[in-house]
Design an enzyme around this catalytic site. Structure first.
Site, mmCIF file in Angstrom:
data_model
loop_
_atom_site.group_PDB
_atom_site.id
_atom_site.type_symbol
_atom_site.label_atom_id
_atom_site.label_comp_id
_atom_site.label_asym_id
_atom_site.label_seq_id
_atom_site.Cartn_x
_atom_site.Cartn_y
_atom_site.Cartn_z
ATOM 1 N N HIS A 1 -4.610 6.001 -0.548
ATOM 2 C CA HIS A 1 -4.982 4.872 -1.409
ATOM 3 C C HIS A 1 -4.358 5.070 -2.785
ATOM 4 O O HIS A 1 -4.512 6.141 -3.381
ATOM 5 C CB HIS A 1 -6.517 4.764 -1.513
ATOM 6 C CG HIS A 1 -6.964 3.573 -2.282
ATOM 7 N ND1 HIS A 1 -6.686 2.287 -1.879
ATOM 8 C CD2 HIS A 1 -7.637 3.462 -3.451
ATOM 9 C CE1 HIS A 1 -7.163 1.436 -2.774
ATOM 10 N NE2 HIS A 1 -7.753 2.117 -3.727
ATOM 11 N N GLU B 1 2.870 8.624 -3.863
ATOM 12 C CA GLU B 1 2.217 8.486 -2.538
ATOM 13 C C GLU B 1 3.003 9.255 -1.474
ATOM 14 O O GLU B 1 2.433 9.909 -0.610
ATOM 15 C CB GLU B 1 2.168 7.017 -2.123
ATOM 16 C CG GLU B 1 1.142 6.177 -2.845
ATOM 17 C CD GLU B 1 1.035 4.817 -2.214
ATOM 18 O OE1 GLU B 1 2.044 4.091 -2.173
ATOM 19 O OE2 GLU B 1 -0.072 4.481 -1.747
ATOM 20 N N GLY C 1 5.958 0.860 6.157
ATOM 21 C CA GLY C 1 5.976 2.187 6.774
ATOM 22 C C GLY C 1 6.731 3.244 5.982
ATOM 23 O O GLY C 1 7.170 4.249 6.543
HETATM 24 C C1 GRF Z 1 0.955 1.819 0.140
HETATM 25 O O1 GRF Z 1 0.989 1.569 -1.247
HETATM 26 C C2 GRF Z 1 -0.450 2.123 0.561
HETATM 27 O O2 GRF Z 1 -1.156 2.926 -0.331
HETATM 28 C C3 GRF Z 1 -1.026 0.738 0.587
HETATM 29 O O3 GRF Z 1 -0.017 -0.054 1.186
HETATM 30 C C4 GRF Z 1 1.220 0.554 0.918
HETATM 31 C C5 GRF Z 1 1.817 0.888 2.258
HETATM 32 O O4 GRF Z 1 3.130 1.162 2.083
HETATM 33 N N1 GRF Z 1 -2.244 0.709 1.346
HETATM 34 P P1 GRF Z 1 4.028 1.549 3.390
HETATM 35 O O5 GRF Z 1 3.711 0.558 4.488
HETATM 36 O O6 GRF Z 1 3.652 2.945 3.790
HETATM 37 O O7 GRF Z 1 5.423 1.445 2.872
#
Ligand code: GRF
Length: 235
Positions: free
Chosen positions: A142, A211, A17
């Site tokens: 993604h 991200e 998360g």
């Molecule tokens: C992120 O790298 C997302 O892109 C991938 O899983 C990870 C999730 O990270 N699908 P978090 O749970 O938000 O820390």
């Protein structure tokens, strides 16, 4: 003057998360153009649930594992049926906060935007159809560039591809969710360049930090679009 009705956001998670946390942090300093009303996790032990609860955000768990109980990998058709029920139930949970659409909780309001932030279960065409019918947009984060490394372990696969001299850069995107996994129109795309001799762990940390920026920027882009759509509808 249009009273800016807070666009409702529902976040789908499956793990730590950290991206959800960035949305929560942005909301706390009024840098999110909407309000996170609910977090649904596909895993009951997801740390993201703790993050949401610490910020007094309503949480639910919706686990595919629970649906598959009593079946085995060989029960292909039974599991296909159960996966479909999982998706329809998820849609009702998002819209009504209940699996039975007839008993929606009176104080619950359906969100206008669903953000998949580390959600690891494929959403079915029927699920997406129900979201569309209720004017609920669905977006996904993604960690790859459009049309590259769709599916899981995208970061590791990109890193390996760079080691093999096949690519010179990768990136991160947030896109609208369609039936084809990780193939919807991008809302935001951010490049991530490789650094010679960098370890995978260090590279992963850099991708995640990109991200964390992209998830907030993209969510705001979509929310602002929803807000302006409300405005024009009211003219
Ligand atoms: C992120 O790298 C997302 O892109 C991938 O899983 C990870 C999730 O990270 N699908 P978090 O749970 O938000 O820390």
């Amino acid at each position: 003057m249009h009273s800016k009705k807070e666009c409702g956001i529902l976040v789908l998670i499956s793990g730590d998360g950290s991206n959800l946390q960035k949305l929560i942090d942005a909301q706390k300093i009024s840098k999110l153009s909407g309000k996170i009303k609910c977090v649904i996790s596909s895993k009951k032990d997801a740390h993201g649930l703790v993050r949401a609860q610490k910020s007094n955000i309503y949480t639910r768990v919706h686990s595919l594992k629970d649906y598959f109980q009593g079946t085995s990998k060989g029960d292909v058709f039974k599991r296909q049926e159960l996966r479909q029920k999982f998706n329809i139930d998820l849609a009702n949970l998002i819209i009504h906060d209940s699996y039975d659409k007839k008993c929606s909780h009176e104080n619950y309001e359906a969100p206008e935007l669903v953000v998949c932030a580390g959600w690891m279960i494929i959403l079915s065409p029927e699920f997406l159809k129900i979201m569309k019918e209720h004017n609920i947009q669905v977006i996904n984060l993604h960690p790859a560039l459009p049309n590259t490394f769709n599916g899981t372990h995208a970061i590791e696969r990109a890193w390996k591809s760079y080691q093999n001299g096949e690519i010179k850069k990768t990136g991160v995107m947030v896109h609208y969710v369609i039936q084809e996994v990780d193939m919807g129109d991008p809302i935001i795309v951010k490049d991530v360049l490789f650094i010679k001799n960098e370890t995978l762990d260090s590279f992963k940390t850099r991708v995640h930090s990109v991200e964390h920026i992209a998830i907030v920027e993209a969510t705001n882009i979509v929310l602002n679009g929803i807000y302006h759509k409300h405005l024009t509808e009211e003219l």
